[in-house]
Design an enzyme around this catalytic site. Structure first.
Site, PDB file in Angstrom:
ATOM      1  N   ALA A  67       0.864  -1.178   0.000  1.00 13.59           N
ATOM      2  CA  ALA A  67       0.000   0.000   0.000  1.00 13.59           C
ATOM      3  C   ALA A  67       0.902   1.230   0.000  1.00 13.59           C
ATOM      4  O   ALA A  67       2.061   1.156   0.406  1.00 13.59           O
ATOM      5  CB  ALA A  67      -0.875  -0.018   1.246  1.00 13.59           C
ATOM      6  N   GLY A 110       0.702  -5.114   0.837  1.00 15.48           N
ATOM      7  CA  GLY A 110      -0.499  -5.202   0.000  1.00 15.48           C
ATOM      8  C   GLY A 110      -0.209  -5.861  -1.350  1.00 15.48           C
ATOM      9  O   GLY A 110      -1.098  -6.469  -1.949  1.00 15.48           O
ATOM     10  N   GLU A 113      -0.374  -9.448  -0.679  1.00 20.79           N
ATOM     11  CA  GLU A 113      -1.795  -9.766  -0.445  1.00 20.79           C
ATOM     12  C   GLU A 113      -2.571  -9.775  -1.762  1.00 20.79           C
ATOM     13  O   GLU A 113      -3.479 -10.592  -1.951  1.00 20.79           O
ATOM     14  CB  GLU A 113      -2.384  -8.749   0.552  1.00 20.79           C
ATOM     15  CG  GLU A 113      -1.816  -8.973   1.951  1.00 20.79           C
ATOM     16  CD  GLU A 113      -2.104  -7.835   2.919  1.00 20.79           C
ATOM     17  OE1 GLU A 113      -1.905  -6.661   2.532  1.00 20.79           O
ATOM     18  OE2 GLU A 113      -2.519  -8.107   4.055  1.00 20.79           O
ATOM     19  N   GLU A 133       4.959  -5.174   6.889  1.00 14.98           N
ATOM     20  CA  GLU A 133       4.239  -4.109   7.607  1.00 14.98           C
ATOM     21  C   GLU A 133       4.752  -3.920   9.029  1.00 14.98           C
ATOM     22  O   GLU A 133       4.729  -2.822   9.577  1.00 14.98           O
ATOM     23  CB  GLU A 133       2.727  -4.423   7.645  1.00 14.98           C
ATOM     24  CG  GLU A 133       2.027  -4.333   6.295  1.00 14.98           C
ATOM     25  CD  GLU A 133       1.994  -5.649   5.530  1.00 14.98           C
ATOM     26  OE1 GLU A 133       2.834  -6.551   5.804  1.00 14.98           O
ATOM     27  OE2 GLU A 133       1.120  -5.786   4.653  1.00 14.98           O
TER      28      GLU A 133
HETATM   29  N1  CO8 Z   1       4.587   3.169  -0.565  1.00 15.12           N
HETATM   30  C1  CO8 Z   1       4.976   4.352  -1.113  1.00 15.12           C
HETATM   31  N2  CO8 Z   1       6.101   4.509  -1.832  1.00 15.12           N
HETATM   32  C2  CO8 Z   1       6.887   3.417  -2.001  1.00 15.12           C
HETATM   33  C3  CO8 Z   1       6.555   2.162  -1.451  1.00 15.12           C
HETATM   34  C4  CO8 Z   1       5.346   2.056  -0.709  1.00 15.12           C
HETATM   35  N3  CO8 Z   1       4.913   0.894  -0.167  1.00 15.12           N
HETATM   36  N4  CO8 Z   1       7.524   1.277  -1.777  1.00 15.12           N
HETATM   37  C5  CO8 Z   1       8.425   1.959  -2.515  1.00 15.12           C
HETATM   38  N5  CO8 Z   1       8.050   3.250  -2.653  1.00 15.12           N
HETATM   39  C6  CO8 Z   1       8.730   4.322  -3.383  1.00 15.12           C
HETATM   40  C7  CO8 Z   1       9.904   4.902  -2.606  1.00 15.12           C
HETATM   41  O1  CO8 Z   1       9.464   5.844  -1.659  1.00 15.12           O
HETATM   42  C8  CO8 Z   1      10.727   5.510  -3.705  1.00 15.12           C
HETATM   43  O2  CO8 Z   1      10.122   6.722  -4.103  1.00 15.12           O
HETATM   44  P1  CO8 Z   1      11.054   8.034  -4.391  1.00 15.12           P
HETATM   45  O3  CO8 Z   1      11.978   7.612  -5.511  1.00 15.12           O
HETATM   46  O4  CO8 Z   1      10.087   9.085  -4.779  1.00 15.12           O
HETATM   47  O5  CO8 Z   1      11.797   8.290  -3.119  1.00 15.12           O
HETATM   48  C9  CO8 Z   1      10.526   4.529  -4.859  1.00 15.12           C
HETATM   49  O6  CO8 Z   1       9.322   3.813  -4.565  1.00 15.12           O
HETATM   50  C10 CO8 Z   1      11.647   3.508  -4.996  1.00 15.12           C
HETATM   51  O7  CO8 Z   1      11.793   2.862  -3.749  1.00 15.12           O
HETATM   52  P2  CO8 Z   1      13.208   2.755  -2.967  1.00 15.12           P
HETATM   53  O8  CO8 Z   1      14.077   3.929  -3.311  1.00 15.12           O
HETATM   54  O9  CO8 Z   1      12.906   2.509  -1.537  1.00 15.12           O
HETATM   55  O10 CO8 Z   1      13.791   1.444  -3.665  1.00 15.12           O
HETATM   56  P3  CO8 Z   1      14.832   0.394  -3.028  1.00 15.12           P
HETATM   57  O11 CO8 Z   1      15.240  -0.470  -4.167  1.00 15.12           O
HETATM   58  O12 CO8 Z   1      15.893   1.112  -2.259  1.00 15.12           O
HETATM   59  O13 CO8 Z   1      13.987  -0.451  -1.963  1.00 15.12           O
HETATM   60  C11 CO8 Z   1      12.053  -1.712  -1.189  1.00 15.12           C
HETATM   61  C12 CO8 Z   1      12.949  -1.281  -2.395  1.00 15.12           C
HETATM   62  C13 CO8 Z   1      12.871  -2.626  -0.257  1.00 15.12           C
HETATM   63  C14 CO8 Z   1      10.885  -2.471  -1.736  1.00 15.12           C
HETATM   64  C15 CO8 Z   1      11.605  -0.444  -0.419  1.00 15.12           C
HETATM   65  O14 CO8 Z   1      11.055   0.479  -1.345  1.00 15.12           O
HETATM   66  C16 CO8 Z   1      10.565  -0.716   0.636  1.00 15.12           C
HETATM   67  O15 CO8 Z   1      10.876  -1.231   1.694  1.00 15.12           O
HETATM   68  N6  CO8 Z   1       9.288  -0.358   0.349  1.00 15.12           N
HETATM   69  C17 CO8 Z   1       8.216  -0.451   1.316  1.00 15.12           C
HETATM   70  C18 CO8 Z   1       7.747  -1.876   1.471  1.00 15.12           C
HETATM   71  C19 CO8 Z   1       6.660  -1.945   2.524  1.00 15.12           C
HETATM   72  O16 CO8 Z   1       6.850  -1.648   3.672  1.00 15.12           O
HETATM   73  N7  CO8 Z   1       5.451  -2.368   2.102  1.00 15.12           N
HETATM   74  C20 CO8 Z   1       4.314  -2.503   2.969  1.00 15.12           C
HETATM   75  C21 CO8 Z   1       3.492  -1.247   2.944  1.00 15.12           C
HETATM   76  S1  CO8 Z   1       2.156  -1.289   4.099  1.00 15.12           S
HETATM   77  C22 CO8 Z   1       0.997  -2.278   3.391  1.00 15.12           C
HETATM   78  O17 CO8 Z   1       1.159  -2.750   2.301  1.00 15.12           O
HETATM   79  C23 CO8 Z   1      -0.270  -2.515   4.174  1.00 15.12           C
HETATM   80  C24 CO8 Z   1      -1.316  -3.201   3.321  1.00 15.12           C
HETATM   81  C25 CO8 Z   1      -2.632  -3.042   3.976  1.00 15.12           C
HETATM   82  C26 CO8 Z   1      -3.794  -3.280   2.991  1.00 15.12           C
HETATM   83  C27 CO8 Z   1      -3.963  -2.198   1.950  1.00 15.12           C
HETATM   84  C28 CO8 Z   1      -5.067  -1.248   2.322  1.00 15.12           C
HETATM   85  C29 CO8 Z   1      -4.532   0.066   2.894  1.00 15.12           C
END
Ligand code: CO8
Length: 259
Positions: A67, A110, A113, A133
């Site tokens: 998400a 998400g 999921e 998460e």
């Molecule tokens: N949300 C928003 N932006 C994101 C997300 C995300 N989940 N994942 C990546 N991005 C963005 C980054 O902010 C970045 O943006 P910008 O270039 O503008 O700074 C861009 O994508 C590239 O990401 P990274 O620079 O972080 O890339 P890396 O290769 O360094 O890292 C990762 C890749 C490991 C995947 C890292 O991006 C990461 O950890 N992402 C978050 C993963 C995460 O925590 N996911 C869970 C989110 S919570 C959730 O899913 C709850 C679901 C609940 C149900 C849905 C209903 C609400």
């Protein structure tokens, strides 16, 4: 690809509805607009008589990294309840036609999921699956504690959900989260091949079979068996049952019409 909203692209190829999540710069993070686009695309194809199954994919770096954290970070509990995002996920859960996921890169939170809302999962070797998460102070909310437990068992589900550790594609396949792992360059072709294979089958038989398997997540064994039996009987009211069995006996390929 032809568009709907920019966040989600759609295309039809020989009775297969292709849906692509298209926010590659944000690793396909599922913001509200993307979820709306996904629901519109999948339910649209579900209603379209020319489409027999769907392929859901993302980009090479990410199927979806979860998400959109930016969209949630400041939200209050009341705001989250008011957004009622899970009704969108419920709608995807009720899609009747089979959905094949073609996963490359990250399928996290998400995103993982969403993979579990699909019916057959084809993963590229370098794909990564996880429920991270816990690392941002929350927990899965779109089925990640329930579907993982049912599909890969308590021990592995706890490991994923409590540590947030990512599973490589082969580990996800051994665990039962994924059904096929292929070399990176072939994941889309393989998923499309599966879709074309499904498109040649009886659409009613496919839908009933999907419904019956999903019922197993939801009910006791005896109720599930009863349910399966009723759906099985119902298929004997279709022309496709006649055609399928006649074709077998006449040693030819069946042509299913969905009637
Ligand atoms: N949300 C928003 N932006 C994101 C997300 C995300 N989940 N994942 C990546 N991005 C963005 C980054 O902010 C970045 O943006 P910008 O270039 O503008 O700074 C861009 O994508 C590239 O990401 P990274 O620079 O972080 O890339 P890396 O290769 O360094 O890292 C990762 C890749 C490991 C995947 C890292 O991006 C990461 O950890 N992402 C978050 C993963 C995460 O925590 N996911 C869970 C989110 S919570 C959730 O899913 C709850 C679901 C609940 C149900 C849905 C209903 C609400």
């Amino acid at each position: 690809m032809r568009g709907m909203a920019n966040e989600v692209l759609t295309e039809t190829r020989a009775q297969v509805g292709i849906v692509r999540i298209n926010r590659p710069d944000k690793l396909n993070a599922l913001n509200l607009a993307t979820m709306d686009g996904l629901v519109a695309a999948l339910t649209g194809f579900d209603r379209d008589p020319e489409v027999r199954c769907m392929l859901l994919t993302g980009s090479e770096r990410a199927f979806a990294a979860g998400a959109d954290i930016g969209e949630m970070s400041d939200a209050s509990m009341v705001e989250m309840i008011r957004r009622d995002q899970f009704s969108k996920w419920e709608r995807i859960r009720r899609v009747k036609k089979p959905i094949v996921a073609a996963v490359s890169g990250y399928a996290l939170g998400g995103g993982c999921e969403l993979v579990m809302h699909c019916d057959i999962v084809v993963a590229a070797e370098s794909a990564r699956f996880g429920q991270p998460e816990i690392n941002i102070g929350v927990m899965p909310g779109a089925g990640g504690t329930q579907r993982t437990t049912r599909s890969i068992g308590k021990a592995r589900a706890m490991d994923m959900v409590l540590t947030g550790r990512m599973l490589a594609a082969t580990e996800a396949c051994q665990a039962g989260l994924v059904s096929r792992v292929v070399p990176d360059e072939h994941y889309l072709d393989e998923a499309l091949r599966v879709c074309h294979e499904l498109a040649d089958k009886s659409p009613l038989a496919l839908q009933h079979a999907k419904e019956a398997v999903l019922k197993a997540f939801d009910t006791t064994l005896s109720e599930g068996l009863e349910y399966e039996r009723k759906l099985f009987y119902m298929l004997f009211a279709t022309q496709d049952q006649r055609e399928g069995m006649a074709a077998f006996l006449e040693k030819r390929q069946p042509v299913f019409t969905g009637k």
